[in-house]
Motif scaffolding. Sequence first.
Motif, PDB file in Angstrom:
ATOM      1  N   CYS A  93       0.846  -1.192   0.000  1.00 28.53           N
ATOM      2  CA  CYS A  93       0.000   0.000   0.000  1.00 28.53           C
ATOM      3  C   CYS A  93       0.887   1.249   0.000  1.00 28.53           C
ATOM      4  CB  CYS A  93      -0.885  -0.029   1.237  1.00 28.53           C
ATOM      5  SG  CYS A  93      -1.921   1.424   1.427  1.00 28.53           S
ATOM      6  N   CYS A 133      -4.528   5.736  -0.534  1.00 32.21           N
ATOM      7  CA  CYS A 133      -4.355   4.290  -0.651  1.00 32.21           C
ATOM      8  C   CYS A 133      -4.549   3.907  -2.116  1.00 32.21           C
ATOM      9  CB  CYS A 133      -5.376   3.579   0.227  1.00 32.21           C
ATOM     10  SG  CYS A 133      -5.573   1.847  -0.180  1.00 32.21           S
ATOM     11  N   ASN A 134      -3.671   3.079  -2.630  1.00 34.09           N
ATOM     12  CA  ASN A 134      -3.756   2.663  -4.032  1.00 34.09           C
ATOM     13  C   ASN A 134      -4.119   1.181  -4.151  1.00 34.09           C
ATOM     14  OD1 ASN A 134      -1.374   1.791  -2.912  1.00 34.09           O
ATOM     15  ND2 ASN A 134      -0.156   2.106  -4.753  1.00 34.09           N
ATOM     16  N   CYS A 135      -4.660   0.622  -3.084  1.00 37.44           N
ATOM     17  CA  CYS A 135      -4.970  -0.809  -3.086  1.00 37.44           C
ATOM     18  C   CYS A 135      -6.335  -1.090  -3.703  1.00 37.44           C
ATOM     19  CB  CYS A 135      -4.951  -1.355  -1.663  1.00 37.44           C
ATOM     20  SG  CYS A 135      -3.400  -1.066  -0.824  1.00 37.44           S
ATOM     21  N   CYS A 140      -6.240  -4.281   1.522  1.00 37.05           N
ATOM     22  CA  CYS A 140      -5.693  -3.608   2.685  1.00 37.05           C
ATOM     23  C   CYS A 140      -6.800  -3.209   3.639  1.00 37.05           C
ATOM     24  CB  CYS A 140      -4.827  -2.403   2.288  1.00 37.05           C
ATOM     25  SG  CYS A 140      -5.736  -0.884   2.034  1.00 37.05           S
TER      26      CYS A 140
END
Length: 157
Positions: A93, A133-135, A140
Amino acid sequence: MEAIKEPIKISDSEWEVMRVIWTLGQSNAKEVTDLLSTNKNWKAATVKTLLGRLVKKGVLQPESQGKKFIYTPLVSEEATVRSATENLFSHICAQKVGQTITEMITEAELTAADMAMLRDALDNKQPVAEIACNCIPGQCQCKVHTHDSFKVKENKR
Ligand SMILES: [Zn+2]
Ligand SMILES: [Zn+2]
């Protein structure tokens, strides 16, 4: 910073071969085998397979010289290391990058010069206010994702 390119992805074994060729500038199968057979117990065929893969990946340029090939690196060691680091960070993340780097620093053996270099890098770094957040949801447990998944369940009822 360099423009974003295709990541350089090489295996651990291919990496061993590349380190020899980066060190020598260019090399051939025999030279690489001679150097790696002692410590790695690799046969000539193994090295040839690895060299072939590296050529296919566009990491090495083969050039025929009589009956053998001379291999020249098409990517630098620095760029390959950087690509591997970026690849590692792409698996975590974006919000955990700082924590991961901190753990790496804690684990690493560092000289006073290394530490001065790190302090310099930190001092010259501009902080960002927030990191998104790039999840993918489910990968995550950040606030956004926990909240989102909660909302999805609520709507279904
Ligand atoms: Zn995340
Ligand atoms: Zn998240």
